[in-house]
Design an enzyme around this catalytic site. Structure first.
Site, mmCIF file in Angstrom:
data_model
loop_
_atom_site.group_PDB
_atom_site.id
_atom_site.type_symbol
_atom_site.label_atom_id
_atom_site.label_comp_id
_atom_site.label_asym_id
_atom_site.label_seq_id
_atom_site.Cartn_x
_atom_site.Cartn_y
_atom_site.Cartn_z
ATOM 1 C CD GLU A 1 -7.340 -0.718 9.390
ATOM 2 O OE1 GLU A 1 -7.753 -1.229 8.333
ATOM 3 O OE2 GLU A 1 -6.147 -0.691 9.708
ATOM 4 C CD GLU B 1 2.523 -8.940 8.024
ATOM 5 O OE1 GLU B 1 2.127 -8.176 8.923
ATOM 6 O OE2 GLU B 1 3.110 -10.007 8.260
ATOM 7 C CG LEU B 2 -4.534 -8.998 5.852
ATOM 8 C CD1 LEU B 2 -5.654 -10.016 5.848
ATOM 9 C CD2 LEU B 2 -4.288 -8.464 4.447
ATOM 10 C CB CYS C 1 -1.406 -1.685 9.908
ATOM 11 S SG CYS C 1 0.371 -1.825 10.173
ATOM 12 N N PRO D 1 0.826 -1.209 0.000
ATOM 13 C CG PRO D 1 0.145 -0.845 2.219
ATOM 14 C CD PRO D 1 1.043 -1.705 1.376
ATOM 15 C CD1 TRP D 2 -2.525 3.935 -0.231
ATOM 16 C CD2 TRP D 2 -1.789 5.346 1.351
ATOM 17 N NE1 TRP D 2 -3.531 4.081 0.696
ATOM 18 C CE2 TRP D 2 -3.106 4.945 1.691
ATOM 19 C CE3 TRP D 2 -1.129 6.236 2.206
ATOM 20 C CZ2 TRP D 2 -3.758 5.396 2.834
ATOM 21 C CZ3 TRP D 2 -1.779 6.682 3.342
ATOM 22 C CH2 TRP D 2 -3.074 6.268 3.651
ATOM 23 C CD GLU E 1 -3.337 4.978 -3.570
ATOM 24 O OE1 GLU E 1 -2.487 4.111 -3.876
ATOM 25 O OE2 GLU E 1 -4.520 4.693 -3.283
ATOM 26 C CE LYS F 1 -0.558 -2.944 -7.363
ATOM 27 N NZ LYS F 1 -1.021 -1.616 -6.929
ATOM 28 N N PRO F 2 3.497 -1.777 -6.920
ATOM 29 C CG PRO F 2 4.426 0.189 -7.807
ATOM 30 C CD PRO F 2 4.184 -1.269 -8.131
HETATM 31 P P1 NAD Z 1 -5.810 -1.692 -0.137
HETATM 32 O O1 NAD Z 1 -6.122 -3.079 0.281
HETATM 33 O O2 NAD Z 1 -6.883 -0.902 -0.775
HETATM 34 O O3 NAD Z 1 -4.587 -1.674 -1.173
HETATM 35 C C1 NAD Z 1 -3.330 -2.227 -0.890
HETATM 36 C C2 NAD Z 1 -2.703 -2.745 -2.178
HETATM 37 O O4 NAD Z 1 -3.545 -3.748 -2.746
HETATM 38 C C3 NAD Z 1 -2.535 -1.684 -3.257
HETATM 39 O O5 NAD Z 1 -1.320 -1.906 -3.932
HETATM 40 C C4 NAD Z 1 -3.727 -1.929 -4.171
HETATM 41 O O6 NAD Z 1 -3.495 -1.520 -5.500
HETATM 42 C C5 NAD Z 1 -3.874 -3.445 -4.089
HETATM 43 N N1 NAD Z 1 -5.240 -3.929 -4.318
HETATM 44 C C6 NAD Z 1 -6.397 -3.276 -4.051
HETATM 45 N N2 NAD Z 1 -7.456 -4.065 -4.378
HETATM 46 C C7 NAD Z 1 -6.961 -5.225 -4.848
HETATM 47 C C8 NAD Z 1 -7.542 -6.438 -5.327
HETATM 48 N N3 NAD Z 1 -8.862 -6.612 -5.402
HETATM 49 N N4 NAD Z 1 -6.721 -7.448 -5.704
HETATM 50 C C9 NAD Z 1 -5.388 -7.311 -5.624
HETATM 51 N N5 NAD Z 1 -4.774 -6.183 -5.173
HETATM 52 C C10 NAD Z 1 -5.540 -5.147 -4.806
HETATM 53 O O7 NAD Z 1 -5.239 -1.001 1.157
HETATM 54 P P2 NAD Z 1 -4.996 0.559 1.405
HETATM 55 O O8 NAD Z 1 -6.254 1.207 1.804
HETATM 56 O O9 NAD Z 1 -4.236 1.131 0.273
HETATM 57 O O10 NAD Z 1 -4.006 0.470 2.675
HETATM 58 C C11 NAD Z 1 -4.445 0.594 3.971
HETATM 59 C C12 NAD Z 1 -4.697 -0.758 4.607
HETATM 60 O O11 NAD Z 1 -3.470 -1.491 4.683
HETATM 61 C C13 NAD Z 1 -5.181 -0.627 6.044
HETATM 62 O O12 NAD Z 1 -6.188 -1.577 6.271
HETATM 63 C C14 NAD Z 1 -3.940 -0.955 6.881
HETATM 64 O O13 NAD Z 1 -4.216 -1.424 8.169
HETATM 65 C C15 NAD Z 1 -3.287 -1.989 6.012
HETATM 66 N N6 NAD Z 1 -1.859 -2.107 6.329
HETATM 67 C C16 NAD Z 1 -1.440 -3.216 7.015
HETATM 68 C C17 NAD Z 1 -0.096 -3.321 7.403
HETATM 69 C C18 NAD Z 1 0.389 -4.494 8.219
HETATM 70 O O14 NAD Z 1 1.591 -4.615 8.407
HETATM 71 N N7 NAD Z 1 -0.472 -5.349 8.731
HETATM 72 C C19 NAD Z 1 0.794 -2.303 7.058
HETATM 73 C C20 NAD Z 1 0.322 -1.200 6.341
HETATM 74 C C21 NAD Z 1 -1.011 -1.108 5.984
#
Ligand code: NAD
Length: 479
Positions: free
Chosen positions: A380, A246-247, A280, A145-146, A174, A170-171
């Site tokens: 969250e 890692e969610l 997170c 994620p970003w 954002e 795949k970055p």
């Molecule tokens: P997101 O799930 O929307 O996106 C994260 C990544 O997944 C991006 O690269 C996005 O392009 C990709 N993505 C989005 N939809 C997808 C799909 N259907 N199939 C495959 N890839 C897809 O998350 P976000 O909102 O950008 O990031 C914030 C979230 O990430 C929060 O829930 C946060 O808690 C979590 N996070 C967790 C950790 C950890 O270590 N557990 C660390 C950082 C962020």
């Protein structure tokens, strides 16, 4: 700079050009090329060919050298990278400096582990030998994620490299410019075997969706929201891929009655507000004994009202903006819901005056909600929103702490060691900090229980998603 794809050690500029925006002032930050299906296929093919060639997976010293070179490379562009991450993510610059240092440290740690992996030998009966070797699993898809584009990328990539995997990254769109600088560091490493690390930008989620179901991907190392993690699990089921997820989280902080309240408040403010709560492990819930509720609320309100909100690049800002308009709108809805169902102590609002322009600045919220099943408790919120809940005894505190489906992290505040240790053992979370919060370190495994994830990153266990164990058996019999 225009961020390109990187495939087989070459820069590829296929695809429409789009750009990233600064959440702090909405200015245009960095152009990047959007990926396509054929670009992604080329990247996967390149990673597969490099993996099968033996030039990368069998040379642990070379891979260690690569990680050291990468650490040096990131250090040499540290300030440029800090400015780009700050501009693209809206995280305040002091926190970004810390993030980039952590990414460098991560490379150095896994460079060491790359050279320190051994198998085992056992003889379970006379004349027999069992050899257990650890082999890289194959091609890793790394999706990040970003919110911490340097640390979160390197946290997956460095153990994948140490294990001997090749990768397709795949970055997040954002933070495409921040990722572009990191890819330039990777491309400059003389020890990189062509095709071992590839990267394809995406203008949304199309590339990610193709990547996670592609038959040539062996493991997905994904960091992001729980909702997306579930979709990835479904998409990966067809080819039964290894998953490291890692969610999201909703970290509780429990203040027991004997805690040093001032120290607890310091830690909770620092633990809840990094990147405006868009982290997170950010604290989302503060659990306090009933008799401490008004004292804790007053102190939190006082401290949070004093935080300086401003442009992420400004050195005196303590809270920057939310990432985008959608996040700001979501936050306003959370505040409205809390006004309806809870007790407001500090009401967060959108700061869209002349001073803040059209960017997405919001002030923090503190609210009390009793109903543990309320959606504001269960979800969250990923914003500067703190809920305060009360408990009557320690059992209720633990029950409340465990009452969401998340299990990423928690913290406990008390002067009594046995309370701290008991609570830490009973809380269902991958990390529990005692009298502090957010002390993340490369040597210590992190990851989630329940809907916060699968597997661990960091530490020695961070290698596990990228390794297979093979048993090689032989009989050598009698003289
Ligand atoms: P997101 O799930 O929307 O996106 C994260 C990544 O997944 C991006 O690269 C996005 O392009 C990709 N993505 C989005 N939809 C997808 C799909 N259907 N199939 C495959 N890839 C897809 O998350 P976000 O909102 O950008 O990031 C914030 C979230 O990430 C929060 O829930 C946060 O808690 C979590 N996070 C967790 C950790 C950890 O270590 N557990 C660390 C950082 C962020």
């Amino acid at each position: 700079m225009t961020a390109k794809h990187f495939i087989g050690n070459a820069w590829i500029s296929n695809g429409d050009i789009i750009y990233t925006k600064s959440p702090s002032d909405q200015s245009q930050i960095c152009d990047y090329h959007k990926g396509s299906q054929s670009t992604l296929e080329d990247a996967i093919h390149s990673a597969r060919t490099a993996f099968e060639s033996d030039q990368w997976k069998s040379r642990s010293r070379l891979r260690a050298q690569f990680l050291i070179e990468l650490a040096d490379g990131i250090r040499s562009v540290e300030e440029q990278l800090v400015l780009m991450i700050t501009s693209e993510s809206g995280k305040v610059i002091s926190q970004v400096r810390h993030e980039v240092k952590a990414a460098i440290n991560e490379c150095i740690y896994y460079a060491g582990l790359s050279r320190a992996q051994f198998g085992r030998v056992a003889e379970f009966d006379s004349g027999q030998q069992s050899l257990f070797t650890r082999e890289p699993i194959g091609v890793a898809a790394i999706i990040v994620p970003w919110n911490a584009p340097a640390t979160l990328l390197i946290r997956s990539l460095a153990p994948a490299v140490a294990a001997g995997c090749t990768a397709v990254i795949k970055p997040a769109h954002e933070s495409a410019g921040s990722h572009g600088i990191l890819m330039q560091c990777i491309a400059r490493c003389s020890s990189l075997v062509p095709g071992a690390i590839n990267s394809v930008n995406d203008g949304g989620i199309a590339m990610s969706q193709m990547l996670v179901s592609h038959p040539e991907i062996d493991v997905i190392s994904y960091t992001g929201s729980t909702a997306t993690g579930k979709k990835i699990m479904e998409a990966a089921a067809g080819s039964l891929k290894r998953l490291s997820l890692e969610l999201g989280g909703k970290s509780p902080a429990i203040i027991f009655e004997d805690a040093s309240i001032d120290q607890a408040i310091d830690e909770i403010v620092r633990g809840a507000m990094p990147h405006s709560g868009q982290m997170c492990t950010a604290i989302g819930r503060v659990l306090v004994p009933k008799n401490l509720h008004s004292q804790v609320v007053a102190l939190l309100v006082n401290r949070l009202s004093e935080l300086k909100i401003g442009h992420a690049l400004s050195s005196d800002s303590q809270i920057g903006p939310l990432i985008n308009e959608a996040a700001a709108e979501r936050y306003s809805k959370f505040v409205d819901q809390a006004k309806k169902d809870g007790e407001m102590h500090l009401t967060g609002e959108r700061l869209d005056s002349d001073q803040f322009g059209s960017a997405c600045y919001v002030s923090p919220t503190v609210a009390s909600i009793d109903d543990v099943n309320h959606s504001l408790v269960q979800t969250e919120l990923f914003s500067p929103f703190l809920l305060v809940e009360t408990f009557v005894d320690k059992d209720e505190a633990i029950h409340r702490a465990n009452s969401t489906t998340y299990g990423l992290s928690a913290s406990v505040y008390t002067k009594t060691t046995k309370w701290a240790q008991r609570a830490a053992r009973q809380i269902k979370a991958g990390t529990v900090w005692i009298n502090c919060h957010n002390r993340l370190m490369v040597e210590a495994e992190t990851g989630g229980y329940r809907t916060s994830g699968l597997g661990r990153l960091h530490g020695v266990e961070g290698l596990a998603p990228f390794l297979e164990t093979k048993h090689i058996y032989s009989e050598f019999g009698e003289w």
